[in-house]
Design an enzyme around this catalytic site. Structure first.
Site, mmCIF file in Angstrom:
data_model
loop_
_atom_site.group_PDB
_atom_site.id
_atom_site.type_symbol
_atom_site.label_atom_id
_atom_site.label_comp_id
_atom_site.label_asym_id
_atom_site.label_seq_id
_atom_site.Cartn_x
_atom_site.Cartn_y
_atom_site.Cartn_z
ATOM 1 N N ARG A 4 34.466 -8.617 19.736
ATOM 2 C CA ARG A 4 34.473 -7.194 20.053
ATOM 3 C C ARG A 4 35.837 -6.568 19.777
ATOM 4 O O ARG A 4 35.931 -5.406 19.378
ATOM 5 C CB ARG A 4 34.064 -6.978 21.511
ATOM 6 C CG ARG A 4 33.162 -5.756 21.694
ATOM 7 C CD ARG A 4 32.456 -5.805 23.027
ATOM 8 N NE ARG A 4 33.355 -5.601 24.137
ATOM 9 C CZ ARG A 4 33.711 -4.401 24.583
ATOM 10 N NH1 ARG A 4 33.255 -3.313 24.001
ATOM 11 N NH2 ARG A 4 34.509 -4.290 25.603
ATOM 12 N N ARG A 33 39.966 0.839 28.386
ATOM 13 C CA ARG A 33 41.328 0.664 27.869
ATOM 14 C C ARG A 33 41.783 1.877 27.074
ATOM 15 O O ARG A 33 42.965 1.986 26.712
ATOM 16 C CB ARG A 33 41.403 -0.593 27.014
ATOM 17 C CG ARG A 33 40.862 -1.833 27.711
ATOM 18 C CD ARG A 33 40.573 -2.935 26.742
ATOM 19 N NE ARG A 33 39.704 -3.957 27.321
ATOM 20 C CZ ARG A 33 38.386 -3.880 27.381
ATOM 21 N NH1 ARG A 33 37.769 -2.806 26.885
ATOM 22 N NH2 ARG A 33 37.681 -4.839 27.932
ATOM 23 N N LYS A 52 49.949 -11.202 31.311
ATOM 24 C CA LYS A 52 49.382 -11.967 30.192
ATOM 25 C C LYS A 52 49.555 -11.238 28.874
ATOM 26 O O LYS A 52 49.971 -11.830 27.868
ATOM 27 C CB LYS A 52 47.913 -12.268 30.474
ATOM 28 C CG LYS A 52 47.264 -13.187 29.467
ATOM 29 C CD LYS A 52 46.738 -12.435 28.266
ATOM 30 C CE LYS A 52 46.160 -13.386 27.229
ATOM 31 N NZ LYS A 52 45.694 -12.631 26.039
ATOM 32 N N PRO A 83 51.263 -17.478 27.574
ATOM 33 C CA PRO A 83 50.216 -16.566 28.028
ATOM 34 C C PRO A 83 49.073 -17.323 28.707
ATOM 35 O O PRO A 83 48.570 -18.300 28.152
ATOM 36 C CB PRO A 83 49.730 -15.911 26.728
ATOM 37 C CG PRO A 83 50.858 -16.080 25.758
ATOM 38 C CD PRO A 83 51.529 -17.367 26.132
ATOM 39 N N ASP A 116 45.352 -16.887 29.953
ATOM 40 C CA ASP A 116 44.101 -16.134 30.004
ATOM 41 C C ASP A 116 43.037 -17.042 30.618
ATOM 42 O O ASP A 116 43.360 -18.099 31.159
ATOM 43 C CB ASP A 116 43.691 -15.689 28.595
ATOM 44 C CG ASP A 116 43.224 -16.863 27.755
ATOM 45 O OD1 ASP A 116 43.706 -17.986 27.977
ATOM 46 O OD2 ASP A 116 42.352 -16.682 26.889
ATOM 47 N N GLN A 145 51.051 -23.464 23.706
ATOM 48 C CA GLN A 145 49.944 -22.644 24.177
ATOM 49 C C GLN A 145 48.960 -22.344 23.055
ATOM 50 O O GLN A 145 47.743 -22.421 23.234
ATOM 51 C CB GLN A 145 50.482 -21.332 24.772
ATOM 52 C CG GLN A 145 49.449 -20.490 25.486
ATOM 53 C CD GLN A 145 48.720 -19.512 24.586
ATOM 54 O OE1 GLN A 145 47.704 -18.961 24.933
ATOM 55 N NE2 GLN A 145 49.229 -19.288 23.396
ATOM 56 N N PHE A 156 45.114 -23.548 23.001
ATOM 57 C CA PHE A 156 44.083 -22.516 22.982
ATOM 58 C C PHE A 156 43.118 -22.741 21.817
ATOM 59 O O PHE A 156 41.889 -22.705 21.986
ATOM 60 C CB PHE A 156 44.752 -21.140 22.862
ATOM 61 C CG PHE A 156 43.806 -19.969 22.854
ATOM 62 C CD1 PHE A 156 43.355 -19.403 24.035
ATOM 63 C CD2 PHE A 156 43.375 -19.424 21.651
ATOM 64 C CE1 PHE A 156 42.484 -18.320 24.020
ATOM 65 C CE2 PHE A 156 42.509 -18.338 21.635
ATOM 66 C CZ PHE A 156 42.061 -17.799 22.819
#
Length: 295
Positions: free
Chosen positions: A140, A184, A225, A242, A244, A281, A285
């Site tokens: 998205r 947002r 974040k 970060p 999440d 990270q 991820f």
DNA sequence: AACCAGGTGGAGC
DNA sequence: GCTCCACATGGT
């Protein structure tokens, strides 16, 4: 000290061998470069893949990545000098990968993700991208950014550019909502207004990690974040981690951590991986999401 | 139909 | 400082 010369001449890195022409970068030893890994690792969103050719758009630039043999690629692009920096070809990844691989818990994901490069992205674009990323999913986010660029970016020879700061200033809350940004939209408009009326964009690159983080968190739509993502992807600070929902899963499932606060989880990882935290990270991820198809 | 997605802002304590 | 909760939106 420079191991690279600009334009036309053979570039000899200690890790990768690269040379350029006016519109192409040739990579002859791609041990630490994989376009799919780099583009789908969650650091960037304006990419696509058709017939095994990866395309990436950034600002008003454009690149197409072709694989010509298992370890050779050519990058046909609007500006080779720009993309040599963008793909971080000046950085030696063997040291980074080897150092992190010494951590037992990272060995697998370093092997899996060794083709991920930390893209050197423009700050403004990263700020917009990651405000949109909050509590959102990658398909998205890609769709929203695509709509924003095609509606408000300038046309180029190869598609639409990312809107400049002036162009971003003309985008209303309703416009952003129509691009699927949801709640947002207001954060985007408010932050863009601040960026256009202060010297933050030029000041941030000269600040320490902690200073820049404070300034970023003060902006609408930017919390801990998103600030860490901007520090990592837009300001090239690597002493950040970060956290999440995916990193939280990694922490509880794979590290058997017990903290619940994301701030404390980030502290845990940074104290573990230090100056290489940002890299760690990104490889974690990417590895954690290996079964999730984005294209 | 609840739940999730590269979370943040705000109220209340 | 913290812990709750509302928040757009599309996909599973």
């Amino acid at each position: 000290m420079p191991k690279f010369k600009i334009c036309g001449i053979l570039y000899v890195g200690e890790v990768m061998q690269i040379h350029t022409t006016q519109d192409t970068i040739y990579i002859d030893d791609a041990q630490y470069f994989d376009p799919e890994a780099t583009l789908t690792s969650g650091q960037v969103f304006r990419f696509d893949c058709v017939d095994n050719v990866w395309t990436i758009r950034v600002q008003a630039e454009f690149a197409q990545i072709y694989q010509i043999s298992p370890s050779k690629y050519k990058i046909l692009c609007s500006n080779p000098n720009f993309f040599v920096n963008y793909f971080d070809f000046f950085t030696k990844y063997d040291n980074i990968i080897n150092s992190l691989s010494k951590f037992d818990e990272l060995a697998d994901c370093m092997e899996y993700g060794k083709g991920v490069r930390m893209l050197r992205q423009p700050l403004l674009e990263v700020i917009i991208n990651f405000i949109i990323s909050a509590n959102n999913n990658i398909p998205r986010i890609r769709k929203s950014l695509d709509m924003i660029c095609s509606r408000f970016g300038s046309p180029t020879n190869f598609g639409y550019a990312f809107p400049t700061l002036d162009e971003l200033l003309n985008i209303s809350i309703m416009d952003f909502e129509e691009c699927g940004c949801g709640y947002r939209a207001k954060y985007l408009v408010d932050t863009i207004r601040i960026l256009a009326t202060t010297d933050l964009l030029t000041a941030l690159p000269n600040m320490s990690t902690a200073e820049a983080r404070r300034e970023l968190i003060a902006l609408p739509g930017i919390g801990p974040k998103v600030a860490d993502c901007i520090l990592l992807f837009g300001l090239y600070k690597f002493d950040v981690f970060p956290v999440d929902t995916w990193v939280q899963k990694i922490y509880t499932q794979d590290y058997h951590g017990t903290q619940k606060s994301r701030t404390k989880i980030a502290d845990f990882f940074v104290s573990k991986y230090g100056e290489l935290s940002g890299y760690a990270q990104q490889y974690l991820f990417y590895h954690k999401r290996k079964d999730i198809k984005l294209i």
